[in-house]
Scaffold this active site. Structure first.
Site, mmCIF file in Angstrom:
data_model
loop_
_atom_site.group_PDB
_atom_site.id
_atom_site.type_symbol
_atom_site.label_atom_id
_atom_site.label_comp_id
_atom_site.label_asym_id
_atom_site.label_seq_id
_atom_site.Cartn_x
_atom_site.Cartn_y
_atom_site.Cartn_z
ATOM 1 N N ARG A 1 9.750 13.190 -4.457
ATOM 2 C CA ARG A 1 9.689 11.828 -5.000
ATOM 3 C C ARG A 1 9.752 11.913 -6.530
ATOM 4 O O ARG A 1 9.576 12.984 -7.109
ATOM 5 C CB ARG A 1 8.360 11.136 -4.652
ATOM 6 C CG ARG A 1 8.128 10.849 -3.183
ATOM 7 C CD ARG A 1 9.050 9.750 -2.678
ATOM 8 N NE ARG A 1 8.750 9.419 -1.289
ATOM 9 C CZ ARG A 1 9.199 10.086 -0.223
ATOM 10 N NH1 ARG A 1 9.976 11.132 -0.373
ATOM 11 N NH2 ARG A 1 8.881 9.691 0.993
ATOM 12 N N GLY B 1 0.844 -1.192 0.000
ATOM 13 C CA GLY B 1 0.000 0.000 0.000
ATOM 14 C C GLY B 1 0.876 1.237 0.000
ATOM 15 O O GLY B 1 2.101 1.127 -0.086
ATOM 16 N N LYS C 1 -8.262 13.781 -4.024
ATOM 17 C CA LYS C 1 -8.541 14.962 -3.198
ATOM 18 C C LYS C 1 -8.953 16.144 -4.065
ATOM 19 O O LYS C 1 -9.898 16.853 -3.764
ATOM 20 C CB LYS C 1 -7.308 15.332 -2.358
ATOM 21 C CG LYS C 1 -7.041 14.338 -1.232
ATOM 22 C CD LYS C 1 -5.762 14.672 -0.493
ATOM 23 C CE LYS C 1 -5.376 13.551 0.458
ATOM 24 N NZ LYS C 1 -4.165 13.824 1.233
ATOM 25 N N ALA D 1 11.877 0.701 -4.579
ATOM 26 C CA ALA D 1 12.814 1.753 -4.143
ATOM 27 C C ALA D 1 12.855 1.849 -2.622
ATOM 28 O O ALA D 1 13.777 2.454 -2.071
ATOM 29 C CB ALA D 1 12.367 3.085 -4.731
ATOM 30 N N TYR E 1 8.446 -3.129 5.069
ATOM 31 C CA TYR E 1 8.134 -3.456 3.664
ATOM 32 C C TYR E 1 9.433 -3.506 2.851
ATOM 33 O O TYR E 1 9.671 -4.427 2.066
ATOM 34 C CB TYR E 1 7.173 -2.395 3.122
ATOM 35 C CG TYR E 1 6.959 -2.391 1.630
ATOM 36 C CD1 TYR E 1 6.128 -3.329 1.017
ATOM 37 C CD2 TYR E 1 7.574 -1.426 0.819
ATOM 38 C CE1 TYR E 1 5.925 -3.302 -0.362
ATOM 39 C CE2 TYR E 1 7.364 -1.401 -0.551
ATOM 40 C CZ TYR E 1 6.541 -2.346 -1.144
ATOM 41 O OH TYR E 1 6.335 -2.321 -2.503
#
Ligand code: NAD
Length: 334
Positions: free
Chosen positions: A224, A80, A204, A123, A153
């Site tokens: 990012r 997620g 959003k 990554a 993760y």
């Protein structure tokens, strides 16, 4: 007539897996998709779709019993966005579920002699210390060690990368490992807590009326890179047709802050909204893919502009938001 190539796609009910099945079908493969759930947003393009839990060895045996697959794409993972990975609440599940899937599927690939295996790492395996500033110069593959991922993760992905390469060395299997950097596009999770930043931002903006504000976790200056899903698949297939075992970054090097990503989506939507910064799970300060190695190994690197992928993605998410609204009205809010 030449025999069709066969591919087994684990995680075919998910975002990238769903797109991969379509791409393999378009290239003439016979495809079996497997997932614990059906795809939420599109009917599967697979010739055969098995709903099954890959944590169960019996399921892994069942899906590889009748066909000797040419290629396995192992994308299934408990996964997620930051709201799922970085709260700490799901750590045990994430590690247990994903590691079990990888252990089971790789062993089954060995036992049944699957020709080539692709594994999607992330990554998130890169050390926290290499990502402390917003101006990340790019993470080279070798920067993974000494290891210190900032999430469990990431640790599971690193373990599994090593597992796949150990099978390659010890059993002579053909293995390709790629580290995906924030893949986005239509037909991915866009609400519910597992969605990632590009989808969350599109939702959003689509939900919020002109002049109101959207919430962003942290100060929004964290950076990012985001890669459109078609480019990701191009990289995966090129890698599978190369001799490169990886790990290879498959990511964009177009660095953007989360605030600027929000502004980009507002511009696409033609809306002016305020940004309200609130506390929330953040991850590292800055992360960017270094694409020197992929260019060297595959003679190719991703080049699609972020704004082009975001435009397609925004349109799709805005449609989902509109459908949900229509449904809520028709159901009288029930
Ligand atoms: P996704 O969550 O949409 O797809 C993963 C799929 O795995 C889901 O459909 C899920 O149902 C399935 N799955 C989970 N547990 C299972 C089980 N026990 N048995 C069978 N199926 C199971 O995620 P995605 O974005 O499509 O990611 C695909 C792969 O790429 C994952 O391995 C992920 O870690 C990796 N990855 C993705 C990104 C990204 O930005 N999307 C970045 C880095 C790495």
């Amino acid at each position: 007539m030449a025999r069709k190539k066969t591919a087994l796609v684990c995680g075919a009910g998910g975002f990238i897996g769903g797109h991969l099945v379509k791409r393999l079908k378009a290239e003439g493969y016979w495809v079996r998709g497997v997932d614990i759930k059906r795809h939420e947003f599109a009917p599967t393009a697979a010739d055969d779709f098995v709903k099954g839990d890959l944590r169960e060895q019996s399921v892994c045996r069942r899906i590889t019993r009748d066909i000797k697959f040419d290629e396995l794409y192992q994308l299934a993972a408990d996964m997620g966005g930051a709201g799922y990975i970085f709260t700490g609440e799901h750590d045990a599940n994430v590690m247990h579920n994903s590691a079990t899937i990888n252990l089971n599927m790789l062993e089954q690939a060995r036992l049944t002699g699957i020709g080539k295996v692709f594994y999607s790492s992330s990554a998130c395996i890169y050390p926290e210390e290499a990502q402390t500033t917003t101006r990340n110069a790019g993470l080279k593959e070798a920067a993974a060690y000494p290891a210190h991922p900032d999430s469990e993760y990431g640790w599971e992905k690193l373990f599994s990368e090593r597992l796949y390469h150990a099978y390659m060395r010890n059993y002579g299997m053909e293995v390709h490992v790629a580290r995906f950097h924030n893949i986005f596009g239509p037909e991915g999770t866009w609400e519910g807590g597992r969605e990632k930043a590009p989808a969350a931002m599109c939702r959003k903006v689509a939900e919020t009326p002109e002049g109101a504000s959207i919430e962003i976790w942290g100060d929004g200056k964290q950076t990012r890179t985001f890669l459109y899903v078609d480019e990701c698949l191009e990289g995966v297939l090129r890698m599978m047709r190369s001799k490169c075992p990886g790990p290879l970054n498959i990511g964009s090097d177009e660095l953007i802050s989360i605030n600027d990503l929000a502004r980009m989506v507002m511009k696409i939507a033609g809306k002016k909204l305020a940004i309200k910064h609130i506390p929330g799970p953040l991850g590292v300060r800055g992360r960017c893919s270094d694409n020197t190695l992929i260019k060297k190994e595959l003679g190719w690197r991703p080049t699609t502009r972020l704004v082009d992928g975001m435009t397609v993605t925004y349109r799709w998410i805005a449609e989902q938001v509109a459908k949900r609204r229509k449904c809520a009205c028709a159901c009288g809010g029930r």
